[in-house]
Scaffold this motif. Structure first.
Motif, PDB file in Angstrom:
ATOM      1  N   ILE A 195       6.570  -8.189  -0.634  1.00 48.91           N
ATOM      2  CA  ILE A 195       7.868  -8.855  -0.719  1.00 48.91           C
ATOM      3  C   ILE A 195       8.589  -8.793   0.628  1.00 48.91           C
ATOM      4  O   ILE A 195       9.165  -9.767   1.086  1.00 48.91           O
ATOM      5  CB  ILE A 195       8.753  -8.196  -1.806  1.00 48.91           C
ATOM      6  N   GLY A 196       8.555  -7.651   1.274  1.00 50.65           N
ATOM      7  CA  GLY A 196       9.286  -7.447   2.521  1.00 50.65           C
ATOM      8  C   GLY A 196       8.832  -8.335   3.663  1.00 50.65           C
ATOM      9  O   GLY A 196       9.617  -8.669   4.545  1.00 50.65           O
ATOM     10  N   LYS A 197       7.552  -8.726   3.670  1.00 55.18           N
ATOM     11  CA  LYS A 197       7.012  -9.539   4.755  1.00 55.18           C
ATOM     12  C   LYS A 197       7.553 -10.965   4.761  1.00 55.18           C
ATOM     13  O   LYS A 197       7.534 -11.620   5.790  1.00 55.18           O
ATOM     14  CB  LYS A 197       5.495  -9.630   4.647  1.00 55.18           C
ATOM     15  N   ILE A 198       8.015 -11.453   3.624  1.00 50.65           N
ATOM     16  CA  ILE A 198       8.456 -12.842   3.496  1.00 50.65           C
ATOM     17  C   ILE A 198       9.832 -13.010   4.146  1.00 50.65           C
ATOM     18  O   ILE A 198      10.772 -12.278   3.826  1.00 50.65           O
ATOM     19  CB  ILE A 198       8.518 -13.261   2.019  1.00 50.65           C
ATOM     20  N   ASN A 199       9.966 -13.974   5.052  1.00 50.72           N
ATOM     21  CA  ASN A 199      11.257 -14.263   5.674  1.00 50.72           C
ATOM     22  C   ASN A 199      12.175 -14.943   4.666  1.00 50.72           C
ATOM     23  O   ASN A 199      11.724 -15.660   3.781  1.00 50.72           O
ATOM     24  CB  ASN A 199      11.088 -15.158   6.897  1.00 50.72           C
ATOM     25  N   SER A 229      14.722 -11.946   8.929  1.00 57.31           N
ATOM     26  CA  SER A 229      13.543 -11.113   8.716  1.00 57.31           C
ATOM     27  C   SER A 229      13.959  -9.656   8.845  1.00 57.31           C
ATOM     28  O   SER A 229      14.804  -9.308   9.666  1.00 57.31           O
ATOM     29  CB  SER A 229      12.431 -11.451   9.709  1.00 57.31           C
ATOM     30  N   ILE A 230      13.369  -8.827   8.000  1.00 59.18           N
ATOM     31  CA  ILE A 230      13.661  -7.396   8.022  1.00 59.18           C
ATOM     32  C   ILE A 230      12.328  -6.664   8.084  1.00 59.18           C
ATOM     33  O   ILE A 230      11.394  -7.011   7.371  1.00 59.18           O
ATOM     34  CB  ILE A 230      14.513  -6.973   6.801  1.00 59.18           C
ATOM     35  N   LYS A 231      12.242  -5.690   8.996  1.00 60.95           N
ATOM     36  CA  LYS A 231      11.013  -4.923   9.159  1.00 60.95           C
ATOM     37  C   LYS A 231      11.379  -3.462   9.421  1.00 60.95           C
ATOM     38  O   LYS A 231      12.332  -3.179  10.133  1.00 60.95           O
ATOM     39  CB  LYS A 231      10.207  -5.455  10.337  1.00 60.95           C
ATOM     40  N   PRO A 232      10.612  -2.529   8.841  1.00 65.55           N
ATOM     41  CA  PRO A 232      10.883  -1.112   9.124  1.00 65.55           C
ATOM     42  C   PRO A 232      10.396  -0.720  10.510  1.00 65.55           C
ATOM     43  O   PRO A 232       9.448  -1.305  11.040  1.00 65.55           O
ATOM     44  CB  PRO A 232      10.092  -0.382   8.036  1.00 65.55           C
ATOM     45  N   LYS A 233      11.062   0.267  11.098  1.00 67.57           N
ATOM     46  CA  LYS A 233      10.661   0.747  12.422  1.00 67.57           C
ATOM     47  C   LYS A 233       9.379   1.565  12.340  1.00 67.57           C
ATOM     48  O   LYS A 233       8.549   1.509  13.232  1.00 67.57           O
ATOM     49  CB  LYS A 233      11.785   1.561  13.045  1.00 67.57           C
ATOM     50  N   LYS A 234       9.208   2.336  11.257  1.00 70.96           N
ATOM     51  CA  LYS A 234       7.934   3.017  11.017  1.00 70.96           C
ATOM     52  C   LYS A 234       7.594   2.828   9.544  1.00 70.96           C
ATOM     53  O   LYS A 234       8.474   2.788   8.693  1.00 70.96           O
ATOM     54  CB  LYS A 234       7.979   4.491  11.397  1.00 70.96           C
ATOM     55  N   ILE A 235       6.325   2.677   9.280  1.00 71.00           N
ATOM     56  CA  ILE A 235       5.900   2.359   7.916  1.00 71.00           C
ATOM     57  C   ILE A 235       5.303   3.605   7.262  1.00 71.00           C
ATOM     58  O   ILE A 235       4.336   4.188   7.754  1.00 71.00           O
ATOM     59  CB  ILE A 235       4.876   1.207   7.918  1.00 71.00           C
ATOM     60  N   ASP A 236       5.920   4.004   6.137  1.00 71.34           N
ATOM     61  CA  ASP A 236       5.359   5.036   5.270  1.00 71.34           C
ATOM     62  C   ASP A 236       5.713   4.650   3.828  1.00 71.34           C
ATOM     63  O   ASP A 236       6.291   3.589   3.598  1.00 71.34           O
ATOM     64  CB  ASP A 236       5.843   6.436   5.656  1.00 71.34           C
ATOM     65  N   GLN A 237       5.364   5.494   2.869  1.00 76.65           N
ATOM     66  CA  GLN A 237       5.573   5.141   1.460  1.00 76.65           C
ATOM     67  C   GLN A 237       7.043   4.857   1.143  1.00 76.65           C
ATOM     68  O   GLN A 237       7.354   3.907   0.452  1.00 76.65           O
ATOM     69  CB  GLN A 237       5.055   6.254   0.553  1.00 76.65           C
ATOM     70  N   ASP A 238       7.950   5.667   1.653  1.00 77.53           N
ATOM     71  CA  ASP A 238       9.376   5.485   1.351  1.00 77.53           C
ATOM     72  C   ASP A 238       9.927   4.206   1.971  1.00 77.53           C
ATOM     73  O   ASP A 238      10.667   3.467   1.321  1.00 77.53           O
ATOM     74  CB  ASP A 238      10.184   6.684   1.836  1.00 77.53           C
ATOM     75  N   THR A 239       9.573   3.945   3.229  1.00 79.39           N
ATOM     76  CA  THR A 239      10.115   2.748   3.866  1.00 79.39           C
ATOM     77  C   THR A 239       9.520   1.480   3.272  1.00 79.39           C
ATOM     78  O   THR A 239      10.181   0.452   3.256  1.00 79.39           O
ATOM     79  CB  THR A 239       9.897   2.755   5.396  1.00 79.39           C
ATOM     80  N   LYS A 240       8.289   1.535   2.754  1.00 83.43           N
ATOM     81  CA  LYS A 240       7.708   0.365   2.092  1.00 83.43           C
ATOM     82  C   LYS A 240       8.528  -0.017   0.866  1.00 83.43           C
ATOM     83  O   LYS A 240       8.813  -1.189   0.643  1.00 83.43           O
ATOM     84  CB  LYS A 240       6.268   0.650   1.656  1.00 83.43           C
ATOM     85  N   ARG A 241       8.912   0.977   0.086  1.00 86.26           N
ATOM     86  CA  ARG A 241       9.713   0.708  -1.118  1.00 86.26           C
ATOM     87  C   ARG A 241      11.095   0.165  -0.752  1.00 86.26           C
ATOM     88  O   ARG A 241      11.571  -0.802  -1.340  1.00 86.26           O
ATOM     89  CB  ARG A 241       9.865   1.982  -1.928  1.00 86.26           C
ATOM     90  N   LEU A 242      11.727   0.814   0.211  1.00 84.48           N
ATOM     91  CA  LEU A 242      13.056   0.360   0.637  1.00 84.48           C
ATOM     92  C   LEU A 242      13.005  -1.026   1.267  1.00 84.48           C
ATOM     93  O   LEU A 242      13.939  -1.818   1.107  1.00 84.48           O
ATOM     94  CB  LEU A 242      13.648   1.350   1.643  1.00 84.48           C
ATOM     95  N   TRP A 243      11.932  -1.325   1.983  1.00 84.39           N
ATOM     96  CA  TRP A 243      11.757  -2.616   2.648  1.00 84.39           C
ATOM     97  C   TRP A 243      11.811  -3.757   1.645  1.00 84.39           C
ATOM     98  O   TRP A 243      12.589  -4.693   1.787  1.00 84.39           O
ATOM     99  CB  TRP A 243      10.428  -2.588   3.387  1.00 84.39           C
TER     100      TRP A 243
END
Length: 83
Positions: A4-8, A53-67
Protein backbone atom coordinates in the motif's frame (compact mmCIF):
# COMPACT_ATOMS: atom_id res chain seq x y z
CA UNK A 1 8.08 -3.36 1.48
CA UNK A 2 4.57 -2.15 2.08
CA UNK A 3 2.36 -2.81 -0.95
CA UNK A 4 0.00 0.00 0.00
CA UNK A 5 2.76 2.44 0.95
CA UNK A 6 4.52 2.21 -2.42
CA UNK A 7 1.52 3.60 -4.32
CA UNK A 8 1.67 7.37 -4.94
CA UNK A 9 -1.40 9.45 -4.04
CA UNK A 10 -2.88 11.46 -6.90
CA UNK A 11 -4.13 14.91 -5.86
CA UNK A 12 -7.32 16.09 -7.65
CA UNK A 13 -7.35 19.58 -9.21
CA UNK A 14 -9.57 21.18 -6.55
CA UNK A 15 -7.50 19.91 -3.60
CA UNK A 16 -4.55 21.85 -2.20
CA UNK A 17 -1.84 20.12 -0.17
CA UNK A 18 0.85 21.87 1.87
CA UNK A 19 3.30 20.78 4.53
CA UNK A 20 4.18 22.99 7.49
CA UNK A 21 6.70 21.41 9.84
CA UNK A 22 5.37 17.95 10.70
CA UNK A 23 1.77 18.78 9.73
CA UNK A 24 0.35 17.93 6.30
CA UNK A 25 -2.57 20.25 5.50
CA UNK A 26 -5.15 19.09 2.96
CA UNK A 27 -7.86 21.50 1.82
CA UNK A 28 -10.62 20.89 -0.72
CA UNK A 29 -14.16 21.95 -1.58
CA UNK A 30 -15.66 19.77 1.18
CA UNK A 31 -13.34 20.65 4.03
CA UNK A 32 -9.90 20.68 5.61
CA UNK A 33 -7.83 17.98 7.27
CA UNK A 34 -4.47 18.10 9.06
CA UNK A 35 -2.36 14.98 9.50
CA UNK A 36 0.71 14.71 11.71
CA UNK A 37 3.62 13.06 9.86
CA UNK A 38 6.75 12.08 11.82
CA UNK A 39 9.46 13.39 9.50
CA UNK A 40 12.12 11.62 11.61
CA UNK A 41 10.72 8.32 10.29
CA UNK A 42 9.29 9.28 6.86
CA UNK A 43 10.27 11.30 3.78
CA UNK A 44 7.25 13.06 2.28
CA UNK A 45 7.39 14.43 -1.27
CA UNK A 46 4.74 16.56 -2.97
CA UNK A 47 5.38 16.58 -6.72
CA UNK A 48 4.14 19.80 -8.39
CA UNK A 49 0.92 19.66 -6.36
CA UNK A 50 -0.20 16.58 -8.31
CA UNK A 51 1.18 13.61 -6.37
CA UNK A 52 2.21 12.73 -2.84
CA UNK A 53 4.71 9.99 -2.06
CA UNK A 54 5.71 8.81 1.39
CA UNK A 55 8.69 6.56 2.09
CA UNK A 56 10.37 5.47 5.34
CA UNK A 57 13.97 6.47 5.97
CA UNK A 58 14.80 2.94 7.15
CA UNK A 59 12.70 -0.13 6.54
CA UNK A 60 11.89 -2.58 9.33
CA UNK A 61 8.72 -4.34 10.54
CA UNK A 62 7.39 -1.33 12.48
CA UNK A 63 8.00 1.23 9.76
CA UNK A 64 6.38 -1.05 7.15
CA UNK A 65 3.16 -1.09 9.16
CA UNK A 66 3.23 2.65 9.81
CA UNK A 67 4.06 3.33 6.15
CA UNK A 68 0.89 1.70 4.83
CA UNK A 69 -1.26 3.24 7.56
CA UNK A 70 0.03 6.81 7.02
CA UNK A 71 -0.37 6.47 3.25
CA UNK A 72 -3.97 5.30 3.73
CA UNK A 73 -4.74 8.15 6.14
CA UNK A 74 -3.40 10.72 3.66
CA UNK A 75 -5.26 9.14 0.74
CA UNK A 76 -8.55 9.04 2.68
CA UNK A 77 -8.14 12.72 3.66
CA UNK A 78 -7.55 13.69 0.01
CA UNK A 79 -10.58 11.70 -1.16
CA UNK A 80 -12.78 13.04 1.66
CA UNK A 81 -11.96 16.67 1.01
CA UNK A 82 -12.86 16.38 -2.68
CA UNK A 83 -15.84 14.05 -3.12
Amino acid sequence: MSKIGKINIVIPEKVKVAIAGNILNIEGPLGKKSIDIDLDIFNLNITEGKEISIKPKKIDQDTKRLWGMKRSLINNAVIGSNS
